[in-house]
Design a protein around this motif. Structure first.
Motif, PDB file in Angstrom:
ATOM      1  N   HIS A 100       0.827  -1.213   0.000  1.00 56.67           N
ATOM      2  CA  HIS A 100       0.000   0.000   0.000  1.00 56.67           C
ATOM      3  C   HIS A 100       0.860   1.260   0.000  1.00 56.67           C
ATOM      4  O   HIS A 100       0.359   2.352  -0.137  1.00 56.67           O
ATOM      5  CB  HIS A 100      -0.999   0.003   1.166  1.00 56.67           C
ATOM      6  CG  HIS A 100      -0.449  -0.505   2.448  1.00 56.67           C
ATOM      7  ND1 HIS A 100      -0.631  -1.806   2.865  1.00 56.67           N
ATOM      8  CD2 HIS A 100       0.292   0.084   3.396  1.00 56.67           C
ATOM      9  CE1 HIS A 100      -0.025  -1.979   4.027  1.00 56.67           C
ATOM     10  NE2 HIS A 100       0.541  -0.850   4.373  1.00 56.67           N
ATOM     11  N   ARG A 101       2.202   1.084   0.129  1.00 58.98           N
ATOM     12  CA  ARG A 101       3.103   2.235  -0.047  1.00 58.98           C
ATOM     13  C   ARG A 101       3.067   2.740  -1.488  1.00 58.98           C
ATOM     14  O   ARG A 101       3.508   3.842  -1.774  1.00 58.98           O
ATOM     15  CB  ARG A 101       4.540   1.821   0.258  1.00 58.98           C
ATOM     16  CG  ARG A 101       4.787   1.623   1.719  1.00 58.98           C
ATOM     17  CD  ARG A 101       6.254   1.673   1.981  1.00 58.98           C
ATOM     18  NE  ARG A 101       6.501   1.746   3.406  1.00 58.98           N
ATOM     19  CZ  ARG A 101       7.609   2.230   3.916  1.00 58.98           C
ATOM     20  NH1 ARG A 101       8.547   2.688   3.128  1.00 58.98           N
ATOM     21  NH2 ARG A 101       7.790   2.268   5.215  1.00 58.98           N
ATOM     22  N   LEU A 102       2.612   1.890  -2.401  1.00 57.63           N
ATOM     23  CA  LEU A 102       2.599   2.270  -3.818  1.00 57.63           C
ATOM     24  C   LEU A 102       1.233   2.797  -4.237  1.00 57.63           C
ATOM     25  O   LEU A 102       0.844   2.709  -5.389  1.00 57.63           O
ATOM     26  CB  LEU A 102       2.973   1.056  -4.684  1.00 57.63           C
ATOM     27  CG  LEU A 102       4.328   0.432  -4.362  1.00 57.63           C
ATOM     28  CD1 LEU A 102       4.545  -0.814  -5.188  1.00 57.63           C
ATOM     29  CD2 LEU A 102       5.453   1.421  -4.604  1.00 57.63           C
ATOM     30  N   LYS A 103       0.486   3.336  -3.247  1.00 55.46           N
ATOM     31  CA  LYS A 103      -0.879   3.763  -3.567  1.00 55.46           C
ATOM     32  C   LYS A 103      -0.902   5.061  -4.362  1.00 55.46           C
ATOM     33  O   LYS A 103      -1.907   5.410  -4.944  1.00 55.46           O
ATOM     34  CB  LYS A 103      -1.678   3.922  -2.268  1.00 55.46           C
ATOM     35  CG  LYS A 103      -1.097   4.956  -1.323  1.00 55.46           C
ATOM     36  CD  LYS A 103      -1.758   4.899   0.029  1.00 55.46           C
ATOM     37  CE  LYS A 103      -1.142   5.939   0.970  1.00 55.46           C
ATOM     38  NZ  LYS A 103      -1.717   5.878   2.290  1.00 55.46           N
ATOM     39  N   ASN A 104       0.223   5.786  -4.367  1.00 54.05           N
ATOM     40  CA  ASN A 104       0.245   7.051  -5.100  1.00 54.05           C
ATOM     41  C   ASN A 104       1.142   6.913  -6.325  1.00 54.05           C
ATOM     42  O   ASN A 104       2.356   6.844  -6.207  1.00 54.05           O
ATOM     43  CB  ASN A 104       0.758   8.154  -4.168  1.00 54.05           C
ATOM     44  CG  ASN A 104       0.837   9.493  -4.871  1.00 54.05           C
ATOM     45  OD1 ASN A 104       0.488   9.598  -6.051  1.00 54.05           O
ATOM     46  ND2 ASN A 104       1.300  10.502  -4.173  1.00 54.05           N
ATOM     47  N   SER A 105       0.524   6.867  -7.498  1.00 52.73           N
ATOM     48  CA  SER A 105       1.306   6.604  -8.709  1.00 52.73           C
ATOM     49  C   SER A 105       2.168   7.797  -9.120  1.00 52.73           C
ATOM     50  O   SER A 105       2.927   7.723 -10.070  1.00 52.73           O
ATOM     51  CB  SER A 105       0.386   6.205  -9.862  1.00 52.73           C
ATOM     52  OG  SER A 105      -0.620   7.171 -10.018  1.00 52.73           O
ATOM     53  N   GLU A 106       2.028   8.912  -8.380  1.00 50.37           N
ATOM     54  CA  GLU A 106       2.826  10.100  -8.721  1.00 50.37           C
ATOM     55  C   GLU A 106       4.189  10.089  -8.028  1.00 50.37           C
ATOM     56  O   GLU A 106       5.111  10.762  -8.461  1.00 50.37           O
ATOM     57  CB  GLU A 106       2.085  11.389  -8.292  1.00 50.37           C
ATOM     58  CG  GLU A 106       0.683  11.542  -8.870  1.00 50.37           C
ATOM     59  CD  GLU A 106       0.698  11.643 -10.385  1.00 50.37           C
ATOM     60  OE1 GLU A 106       1.533  12.394 -10.909  1.00 50.37           O
ATOM     61  OE2 GLU A 106      -0.102  10.945 -11.044  1.00 50.37           O
ATOM     62  N   ASN A 107       4.322   9.353  -6.895  1.00 54.63           N
ATOM     63  CA  ASN A 107       5.559   9.534  -6.121  1.00 54.63           C
ATOM     64  C   ASN A 107       6.763   8.807  -6.723  1.00 54.63           C
ATOM     65  O   ASN A 107       6.635   7.935  -7.577  1.00 54.63           O
ATOM     66  CB  ASN A 107       5.354   9.193  -4.635  1.00 54.63           C
ATOM     67  CG  ASN A 107       5.175   7.714  -4.393  1.00 54.63           C
ATOM     68  OD1 ASN A 107       5.534   6.890  -5.226  1.00 54.63           O
ATOM     69  ND2 ASN A 107       4.618   7.364  -3.249  1.00 54.63           N
ATOM     70  N   GLN A 108       7.955   9.182  -6.230  1.00 54.86           N
ATOM     71  CA  GLN A 108       9.206   8.695  -6.833  1.00 54.86           C
ATOM     72  C   GLN A 108       9.389   7.191  -6.667  1.00 54.86           C
ATOM     73  O   GLN A 108       9.875   6.517  -7.568  1.00 54.86           O
ATOM     74  CB  GLN A 108      10.392   9.417  -6.186  1.00 54.86           C
ATOM     75  CG  GLN A 108      10.566  10.830  -6.687  1.00 54.86           C
ATOM     76  CD  GLN A 108      11.754  11.488  -6.008  1.00 54.86           C
ATOM     77  OE1 GLN A 108      11.894  11.423  -4.798  1.00 54.86           O
ATOM     78  NE2 GLN A 108      12.610  12.120  -6.777  1.00 54.86           N
ATOM     79  N   THR A 109       8.998   6.673  -5.496  1.00 54.64           N
ATOM     80  CA  THR A 109       9.165   5.237  -5.255  1.00 54.64           C
ATOM     81  C   THR A 109       8.391   4.446  -6.303  1.00 54.64           C
ATOM     82  O   THR A 109       8.898   3.492  -6.888  1.00 54.64           O
ATOM     83  CB  THR A 109       8.657   4.873  -3.837  1.00 54.64           C
ATOM     84  OG1 THR A 109       9.281   5.737  -2.901  1.00 54.64           O
ATOM     85  CG2 THR A 109       8.969   3.449  -3.487  1.00 54.64           C
ATOM     86  N   TYR A 110       7.147   4.867  -6.543  1.00 51.51           N
ATOM     87  CA  TYR A 110       6.296   4.181  -7.529  1.00 51.51           C
ATOM     88  C   TYR A 110       6.953   4.235  -8.903  1.00 51.51           C
ATOM     89  O   TYR A 110       7.073   3.226  -9.597  1.00 51.51           O
ATOM     90  CB  TYR A 110       4.920   4.857  -7.564  1.00 51.51           C
ATOM     91  CG  TYR A 110       3.868   4.117  -8.363  1.00 51.51           C
ATOM     92  CD1 TYR A 110       2.970   3.266  -7.730  1.00 51.51           C
ATOM     93  CD2 TYR A 110       3.759   4.262  -9.740  1.00 51.51           C
ATOM     94  CE1 TYR A 110       1.994   2.585  -8.444  1.00 51.51           C
ATOM     95  CE2 TYR A 110       2.795   3.585 -10.473  1.00 51.51           C
ATOM     96  CZ  TYR A 110       1.909   2.750  -9.815  1.00 51.51           C
ATOM     97  OH  TYR A 110       0.946   2.073 -10.525  1.00 51.51           O
ATOM     98  N   GLN A 111       7.406   5.442  -9.270  1.00 52.34           N
ATOM     99  CA  GLN A 111       8.006   5.615 -10.599  1.00 52.34           C
ATOM    100  C   GLN A 111       9.256   4.755 -10.760  1.00 52.34           C
ATOM    101  O   GLN A 111       9.462   4.119 -11.791  1.00 52.34           O
ATOM    102  CB  GLN A 111       8.378   7.099 -10.832  1.00 52.34           C
ATOM    103  CG  GLN A 111       7.208   8.073 -10.763  1.00 52.34           C
ATOM    104  CD  GLN A 111       6.177   7.851 -11.858  1.00 52.34           C
ATOM    105  OE1 GLN A 111       6.424   7.152 -12.822  1.00 52.34           O
ATOM    106  NE2 GLN A 111       4.992   8.422 -11.696  1.00 52.34           N
TER     107      GLN A 111
END
Length: 682
Positions: free
Chosen positions: A235-246
């Motif tokens: 659920h840390r990847l819930k924001n597709s805008e943040n750097q970790t997700y990218q």
């Protein structure tokens, strides 16, 4: 003379003719030869006919004619899970491994190789993923491994935990590289070595790395392909805008598994981000998802929705569920009841103390609050108190006036006239539990548990200041305790937990800051847990509460959530119920999550409901309670995963299933919701 020589000669020859024996006692040859492929048809790595075998792939049945025609060296074989893991998997875990294997091999959705393992906490997600990982690394339908190497990305506090779990379940037969922090150049070298190893003989096929380290070293990890990426606490990847997700999206890995016990934390778009991460394009773009699913579903969930809106929401929801269910598996902790002892859950509404009530009213009626309310409607630039800061101050006041004493003394915004309400000689040096309703109940509860049982208890709060209060209380009553918050190193953390769980430990209380200890901690040494204050996010609270009622627990568990009656805490709790309604609609498909709260209800945070035993109970417009008596019990199939309106409602201590809580009622409890995990079979 001649005879002696020949006897000797014979003896020596006899000795020399014996085959070589390995001098290591008990050592057995594996029967395999390096670099030599055995002749004959392909064979599965483990026996598919074993009575306990878990077969995740079966080759298509061939007719006799086809069998004659096919080259025996090209025949597909069964993929059978290694018996050392197979023998410890429970039925639901076997099913989970098979589901994930089918997802990552593209069998469930064409050209999609990702899945979300969304089992609730305590169902053994880690073990299921280790089983999948080991199976992919060792075998495949073509009698060779499907992947060369895999990366596990986890929060830094769980990197060591993954390392230990892999070694525990696989008996140290695989090399694992765990990286969390260190010098940049050293980490780069290690990662480069890992990324540049190819072929079926990878010396270290598994890398475990924290999200932070992954983000910082993404340039190395993006260089080559990886067979599988596994993201824990996804659920840390819930924001597709943040750097970790990218940076994770940039990884060359077609097989992706995401673990999360709480797939929806705040809204449906976050849910989209998770599905998009594992199977890109499955739900279209974010805009398409919002238009097609999110907007109609949310409109239909509002208590003020029209019938047409509800009907459309239902249609869109079933569409969404049917698409997502192909790549998401979720079992609730109801399954655990077969293996775990009984759990009683209590939501305890507690009246504030007199001083707390006076300070609370003074604060919400102050000019600063009125100004900040106006500003929220009409934002202007100005250094006024923000609504969020005001909420935090009220939450702290609900815990104990000591927590806001500094603000009162500084006459900070909202507390300009509060100092005159404090009694003379007020001091924070000596703790007075009597000044806080919740602390009085806690004090009484701890005393009762200590004197009548040999149970241990976990105390959880969102604020380290509250943990300081707990420490003062423990010192006042001479209780042994340990404390874990964000300042403790990961290494020390595991030692403290291990010691607390051992039978020989004399510690009675384990204090936990919910942010530091929510995820992955195993505290089965205790069987009672108090959530002293609610979090905006129900997932954080659920994570913390699952620390004691989990695999390995032998005693009946008691989980208490404390709320100050009629205050902002009850309103936060109602907001949690709204978020949970959202989560269970999509993921658990509970059709009738009661629509008790309109979105407008959630806007009256700064009102103090005084003439009530529980504001939450009032909001239900409960039909089962008449004149303070519960005349009709909850539905038969309900348990503590059900909606709160289906729990037991206690206006007095008479029917509470916990003697210790009954003894505390007079300390200020006004109302209790309670339920159990499952029907107890004697």
């Amino acid at each position: 003379m001649q005879k002696i020589v020949s006897e000797h000669e014979e003896r020596v020859r006899k000795l020399l003719s014996k085959p070589f024996k390995i001098p290591v006692p008990g050592y057995q040859l594996s029967g395999r030869v390096l670099g030599l492929r055995l002749p004959g048809p392909r064979r599965p790595l483990h026996d598919p006919n074993d009575p306990n075998a878990l077969i995740v792939y079966s080759p298509p049945e061939l007719s006799e004619h086809e069998r004659l025609k096919i080259d025996s060296c090209k025949q597909l074989v069964h993929v059978v899970v290694d018996p050392i893991l197979c023998n410890v998997l429970r039925p639901h875990q076997r099913e989970g491994v098979k589901f994930m294997y089918e997802c990552v091999t593209g069998k469930r959705i064409e050209n999609a190789y990702g899945c979300i393992m969304a089992d609730e906490m305590g169902l053994g997600k880690t073990l299921q993923c280790i089983t999948l990982l080991w199976t992919l690394l060792k075998q495949g339908p073509e009698a060779k491994p499907l992947i060369d190497k895999a990366i596990i990305v986890a929060p830094s506090s769980l990197v060591k935990n993954w390392y230990n779990e892999i070694n525990k379940w696989l008996n140290n037969i695989v090399n694992t590289l765990a990286i969390d922090g260190g010098k940049k150049a050293e980490i780069d070298t290690k990662l480069l070595r890992f990324m540049k190893t190819y072929g079926g003989r990878c010396v270290t096929p598994i890398l475990i790395i924290s999200y932070e380290t992954f983000r910082l070293h993404a340039h190395v990890l993006h260089q080559d392909e990886v067979g599988l990426v596994l993201c824990d606490e996804g659920h840390r990847l819930k924001n597709s805008e943040n750097q970790t997700y990218q940076s994770l999206m940039g990884l060359k890995a077609k097989r992706r598994v995401l673990l999360s016990g709480t797939p929806i934390q705040n809204d449906l778009l976050e849910y989209f981000s998770l599905v998009h991460f594992v199977n890109q394009g499955l739900l279209g773009t974010a805009q398409e998802f919002r238009r097609k699913y999110e907007t109609p579903i949310l409109r239909g969930q509002d208590a003020a929705a029209t019938d047409d809106q509800r009907k459309l929401a239902q249609e869109r929801l079933s569409d969404l569920v049917s698409v997502v269910n192909k790549c998401l598996i979720r079992r609730t902790s109801a399954l655990l009841s077969k293996y775990l002892p009984l759990k009683h859950e209590f939501v305890v509404c507690i009246k504030m103390g007199e001083l707390q009530t006076r300070l609370y009213k003074n604060f919400i009626q102050s000019e600063s609050i009125k100004r900040s309310m106006e500003e929220d409607d009409n934002p202007k630039k100005g250094g006024h108190l923000s609504a969020l800061a005001a909420i935090t101050l009220l939450k702290k006041l609900c815990n104990h006036p000591d927590l806001i004493y500094d603000k009162i003394m500084e006459k900070s915004e909202g507390f300009e006239k509060a100092a005159q309400l404090l009694p003379s000689h007020y001091s924070t040096k000596q703790l007075l539990p009597e000044l806080s309703g919740k602390l009085m109940v806690l004090d009484c509860l701890l005393a009762s548990i200590k004197t009548t049982t040999n149970d241990k208890i976990v105390l959880v709060s969102n604020y380290t200041q509250t943990l300081d209060l707990f420490e003062k209380l423990c010192n006042k009553r001479s209780y042994n305790y340990v404390r874990l918050d964000g300042s403790m190193t990961i290494k020390k953390r595991s030692k403290v937990v291990e010691n607390f769980n051992s039978d020989t430990s004399s510690d009675f209380i384990f204090m936990l800051s919910s942010k530091a200890g929510g995820c992955g901690l195993n505290l089965i040494g205790a069987n009672r847990l108090v959530m002293f204050d609610p979090d905006w996010n129900p997932a954080n609270d659920d994570q913390a509460m699952a620390r004691v009622w989990r695999d390995g627990q032998k005693k009946t568990c008691f989980v208490y959530r404390f709320l100050s009656t009629g205050t902002i805490e009850e309103k936060i709790f109602q907001r949690q119920a709204h978020k949970k309604a959202l989560s269970s609609t999509v993921v658990d498909q509970e059709d009738d999550v009661a629509r008790h709260f309109t979105i407008n209800d959630l806007r009256d945070l700064f009102k103090l409901e005084q003439n009530t035993v529980s504001d939450t109970h009032d909001k239900f417009k409960c039909t089962r309670c008449v004149n303070g008596i519960e005349v009709k019990g909850p539905p038969e199939q309900s348990d503590c995963n059900s909606d709160l309106s289906e729990w037991r409602h206690s206006h007095n201590p008479r029917n509470l299933p916990d003697i210790s809580l009954r003894q505390c009622w007079a300390s200020g409890i006004s109302f209790v919701f309670h339920h159990r995990s499952h029907e107890h079979i004697k």
